[in-house]
Design a protein around this motif. Structure first.
Motif, PDB file in Angstrom:
ATOM      1  N   ASP A   8      43.552 -61.834 -16.893  1.00 22.82           N
ATOM      2  CA  ASP A   8      43.972 -63.044 -16.195  1.00 22.82           C
ATOM      3  C   ASP A   8      45.341 -63.569 -16.608  1.00 22.82           C
ATOM      4  N   ILE A   9      46.350 -62.723 -16.466  1.00 20.66           N
ATOM      5  CA  ILE A   9      47.723 -63.176 -16.686  1.00 20.66           C
ATOM      6  C   ILE A   9      48.203 -63.945 -15.450  1.00 20.66           C
ATOM      7  N   HIS A  10      47.718 -63.544 -14.273  1.00 22.11           N
ATOM      8  CA  HIS A  10      48.084 -64.190 -13.004  1.00 22.11           C
ATOM      9  C   HIS A  10      49.598 -64.296 -12.840  1.00 22.11           C
ATOM     10  N   GLY A  11      50.275 -63.183 -13.008  1.00 25.31           N
ATOM     11  CA  GLY A  11      51.728 -63.224 -12.919  1.00 25.31           C
ATOM     12  C   GLY A  11      52.271 -64.089 -14.031  1.00 25.31           C
ATOM     13  N   GLY A  12      53.203 -64.934 -13.728  1.00 24.48           N
ATOM     14  CA  GLY A  12      53.816 -65.785 -14.738  1.00 24.48           C
ATOM     15  C   GLY A  12      52.985 -66.973 -15.168  1.00 24.48           C
ATOM     16  N   LEU A  13      51.878 -67.236 -14.497  1.00 16.61           N
ATOM     17  CA  LEU A  13      51.101 -68.441 -14.794  1.00 16.61           C
ATOM     18  C   LEU A  13      50.551 -68.480 -16.202  1.00 16.61           C
ATOM     19  N   ASP A  14      50.212 -67.320 -16.749  1.00 21.61           N
ATOM     20  CA  ASP A  14      49.599 -67.301 -18.069  1.00 21.61           C
ATOM     21  C   ASP A  14      50.317 -66.361 -19.031  1.00 21.61           C
ATOM     22  N   PHE A  39      46.283 -59.197 -13.162  1.00 20.58           N
ATOM     23  CA  PHE A  39      47.614 -59.001 -13.744  1.00 20.58           C
ATOM     24  C   PHE A  39      48.626 -59.843 -12.964  1.00 20.58           C
ATOM     25  N   GLY A  40      48.645 -59.704 -11.651  1.00 18.88           N
ATOM     26  CA  GLY A  40      49.426 -60.585 -10.787  1.00 18.88           C
ATOM     27  C   GLY A  40      50.898 -60.266 -10.615  1.00 18.88           C
ATOM     28  N   PHE A  41      51.387 -59.202 -11.212  1.00 20.87           N
ATOM     29  CA  PHE A  41      52.783 -58.801 -11.023  1.00 20.87           C
ATOM     30  C   PHE A  41      52.815 -57.562 -10.134  1.00 20.87           C
ATOM     31  N   VAL A  66      44.132 -53.185 -15.039  1.00 21.88           N
ATOM     32  CA  VAL A  66      43.158 -52.887 -14.008  1.00 21.88           C
ATOM     33  C   VAL A  66      43.267 -54.026 -13.005  1.00 21.88           C
ATOM     34  N   ASP A  67      43.299 -53.697 -11.723  1.00 21.20           N
ATOM     35  CA  ASP A  67      43.497 -54.776 -10.752  1.00 21.20           C
ATOM     36  C   ASP A  67      42.289 -55.700 -10.677  1.00 21.20           C
ATOM     37  N   GLY A  68      42.587 -56.925 -10.297  1.00 19.57           N
ATOM     38  CA  GLY A  68      41.581 -57.944 -10.026  1.00 19.57           C
ATOM     39  C   GLY A  68      41.770 -58.432  -8.609  1.00 19.57           C
ATOM     40  N   ASN A  69      41.313 -59.624  -8.310  1.00 25.03           N
ATOM     41  CA  ASN A  69      41.467 -60.127  -6.949  1.00 25.03           C
ATOM     42  C   ASN A  69      42.792 -60.850  -6.733  1.00 25.03           C
ATOM     43  N   HIS A  70      43.561 -61.081  -7.783  1.00 25.32           N
ATOM     44  CA  HIS A  70      44.870 -61.726  -7.652  1.00 25.32           C
ATOM     45  C   HIS A  70      45.981 -60.712  -7.908  1.00 25.32           C
ATOM     46  N   GLU A  71      46.098 -59.768  -7.017  1.00 21.14           N
ATOM     47  CA  GLU A  71      47.143 -58.749  -7.075  1.00 21.14           C
ATOM     48  C   GLU A  71      47.839 -58.700  -5.722  1.00 21.14           C
ATOM     49  N   ARG A  72      49.035 -58.206  -5.729  1.00 22.87           N
ATOM     50  CA  ARG A  72      49.765 -58.031  -4.472  1.00 22.87           C
ATOM     51  C   ARG A  72      49.526 -56.605  -3.982  1.00 22.87           C
ATOM     52  N   PHE A  73      48.411 -56.434  -3.313  1.00 19.77           N
ATOM     53  CA  PHE A  73      47.957 -55.097  -2.945  1.00 19.77           C
ATOM     54  C   PHE A  73      48.898 -54.397  -1.968  1.00 19.77           C
ATOM     55  N   ASP A  74      49.683 -55.153  -1.182  1.00 19.01           N
ATOM     56  CA  ASP A  74      50.630 -54.491  -0.290  1.00 19.01           C
ATOM     57  C   ASP A  74      51.698 -53.743  -1.086  1.00 19.01           C
ATOM     58  N   GLN A  90      49.446 -45.908 -11.238  1.00 20.37           N
ATOM     59  CA  GLN A  90      50.653 -46.253 -10.490  1.00 20.37           C
ATOM     60  C   GLN A  90      51.533 -47.044 -11.438  1.00 20.37           C
ATOM     61  N   ARG A  91      52.839 -46.790 -11.375  1.00 20.18           N
ATOM     62  CA  ARG A  91      53.774 -47.579 -12.176  1.00 20.18           C
ATOM     63  C   ARG A  91      54.321 -48.718 -11.327  1.00 20.18           C
ATOM     64  N   LEU A  92      54.635 -49.818 -11.989  1.00 21.62           N
ATOM     65  CA  LEU A  92      55.161 -51.002 -11.312  1.00 21.62           C
ATOM     66  C   LEU A  92      56.417 -50.658 -10.499  1.00 21.62           C
ATOM     67  N   SER A  93      57.266 -49.820 -11.062  1.00 19.03           N
ATOM     68  CA  SER A  93      58.434 -49.281 -10.357  1.00 19.03           C
ATOM     69  C   SER A  93      58.624 -47.860 -10.876  1.00 19.03           C
TER      70      SER A  93
END
Length: 116
Positions: A8-14, A39-41, A66-74, A90-93
Protein backbone atom coordinates in the motif's frame (compact mmCIF):
# COMPACT_ATOMS: atom_id res chain seq x y z
CA UNK A 1 19.96 -11.98 0.72
CA UNK A 2 17.05 -10.58 2.68
CA UNK A 3 13.46 -10.08 1.54
CA UNK A 4 11.25 -7.44 3.16
CA UNK A 5 7.54 -7.14 2.41
CA UNK A 6 5.26 -4.12 2.79
CA UNK A 7 2.21 -2.90 0.93
CA UNK A 8 0.00 0.00 0.00
CA UNK A 9 2.40 2.68 -1.18
CA UNK A 10 -0.40 4.09 -3.39
CA UNK A 11 2.03 6.00 -5.55
CA UNK A 12 3.32 9.04 -3.72
CA UNK A 13 0.64 8.97 -1.03
CA UNK A 14 2.57 6.71 1.30
CA UNK A 15 6.15 7.00 0.04
CA UNK A 16 7.30 8.63 3.24
CA UNK A 17 7.25 5.28 5.04
CA UNK A 18 9.92 4.05 2.62
CA UNK A 19 11.97 7.20 2.95
CA UNK A 20 11.79 6.92 6.77
CA UNK A 21 12.68 3.21 6.77
CA UNK A 22 16.10 3.37 8.45
CA UNK A 23 16.96 -0.27 7.75
CA UNK A 24 16.55 0.37 4.03
CA UNK A 25 19.78 2.36 3.95
CA UNK A 26 21.75 -0.66 5.19
CA UNK A 27 20.49 -3.09 2.53
CA UNK A 28 22.58 -4.16 -0.44
CA UNK A 29 22.22 -5.19 -4.05
CA UNK A 30 21.26 -8.77 -3.18
CA UNK A 31 18.28 -7.66 -1.02
CA UNK A 32 14.66 -7.20 -2.08
CA UNK A 33 11.70 -5.10 -1.02
CA UNK A 34 8.37 -6.55 -2.21
CA UNK A 35 5.38 -4.22 -2.18
CA UNK A 36 2.40 -6.53 -1.85
CA UNK A 37 -0.41 -4.64 -3.53
CA UNK A 38 -1.25 -1.04 -4.33
CA UNK A 39 2.17 0.05 -5.56
CA UNK A 40 0.44 2.80 -7.55
CA UNK A 41 3.30 3.89 -9.82
CA UNK A 42 3.13 5.26 -12.43
CA UNK A 43 -0.01 7.30 -12.14
CA UNK A 44 0.37 10.72 -13.76
CA UNK A 45 4.13 11.09 -14.41
CA UNK A 46 4.18 14.37 -12.48
CA UNK A 47 7.56 15.82 -11.45
CA UNK A 48 6.97 14.66 -7.87
CA UNK A 49 6.08 11.15 -8.98
CA UNK A 50 9.12 10.94 -11.26
CA UNK A 51 11.31 12.03 -8.31
CA UNK A 52 9.77 9.26 -6.14
CA UNK A 53 10.40 6.67 -8.85
CA UNK A 54 14.00 7.88 -9.32
CA UNK A 55 14.54 7.63 -5.56
CA UNK A 56 13.28 4.02 -5.50
CA UNK A 57 15.45 3.14 -8.50
CA UNK A 58 18.49 4.58 -6.71
CA UNK A 59 18.10 2.27 -3.70
CA UNK A 60 20.80 -0.36 -3.32
CA UNK A 61 18.11 -3.07 -3.01
CA UNK A 62 15.67 -4.20 -5.71
CA UNK A 63 12.06 -2.98 -5.53
CA UNK A 64 9.50 -5.55 -6.65
CA UNK A 65 5.73 -5.38 -6.47
CA UNK A 66 2.58 -7.39 -6.88
CA UNK A 67 -0.33 -5.43 -8.28
CA UNK A 68 -3.34 -4.49 -6.21
CA UNK A 69 -6.51 -2.66 -7.13
CA UNK A 70 -4.82 0.77 -7.19
CA UNK A 71 -2.60 0.37 -10.24
CA UNK A 72 -2.60 2.04 -13.61
CA UNK A 73 -3.37 -1.10 -15.56
CA UNK A 74 -3.42 0.69 -18.93
CA UNK A 75 0.29 1.45 -18.48
CA UNK A 76 1.09 -2.14 -17.55
CA UNK A 77 -0.95 -3.55 -20.46
CA UNK A 78 1.57 -1.94 -22.81
CA UNK A 79 4.74 -3.10 -21.03
CA UNK A 80 6.50 -6.21 -22.37
CA UNK A 81 6.83 -9.36 -20.28
CA UNK A 82 10.34 -10.45 -19.35
CA UNK A 83 11.55 -13.66 -17.72
CA UNK A 84 13.34 -13.00 -14.44
CA UNK A 85 14.42 -15.46 -11.74
CA UNK A 86 12.15 -18.17 -13.14
CA UNK A 87 8.94 -16.16 -13.58
CA UNK A 88 7.49 -13.41 -15.75
CA UNK A 89 7.83 -9.75 -14.82
CA UNK A 90 7.35 -6.30 -16.29
CA UNK A 91 9.69 -3.38 -15.69
CA UNK A 92 8.34 0.09 -14.99
CA UNK A 93 10.29 1.32 -18.03
CA UNK A 94 12.87 -0.25 -20.33
CA UNK A 95 15.71 0.85 -18.04
CA UNK A 96 13.99 0.60 -14.66
CA UNK A 97 15.10 -1.76 -11.91
CA UNK A 98 11.54 -1.79 -10.49
CA UNK A 99 9.69 -4.96 -11.47
CA UNK A 100 6.06 -6.04 -11.37
CA UNK A 101 5.87 -9.70 -10.37
CA UNK A 102 3.10 -11.34 -12.37
CA UNK A 103 0.37 -13.20 -10.51
CA UNK A 104 0.57 -16.97 -10.67
CA UNK A 105 4.32 -16.95 -11.28
CA UNK A 106 6.99 -18.66 -9.16
CA UNK A 107 10.31 -16.91 -8.57
CA UNK A 108 13.61 -18.16 -7.15
CA UNK A 109 15.33 -15.52 -5.06
CA UNK A 110 18.71 -16.79 -3.86
CA UNK A 111 17.46 -20.29 -3.15
CA UNK A 112 14.09 -19.19 -1.77
CA UNK A 113 10.92 -19.89 -3.73
CA UNK A 114 8.26 -17.19 -3.89
CA UNK A 115 4.80 -17.85 -5.36
CA UNK A 116 2.88 -14.73 -6.39
Amino acid sequence: MTVYVTGDIHGGLDMQKLRDWELGDSLGSDDYLIIAGDFGFPWDFSAEECADIAWMESRPYTVLFVDGNHERFDHWAERPMEPWHGGLTQRLSDTSSIRRLMRGEVFELDGKTVFI
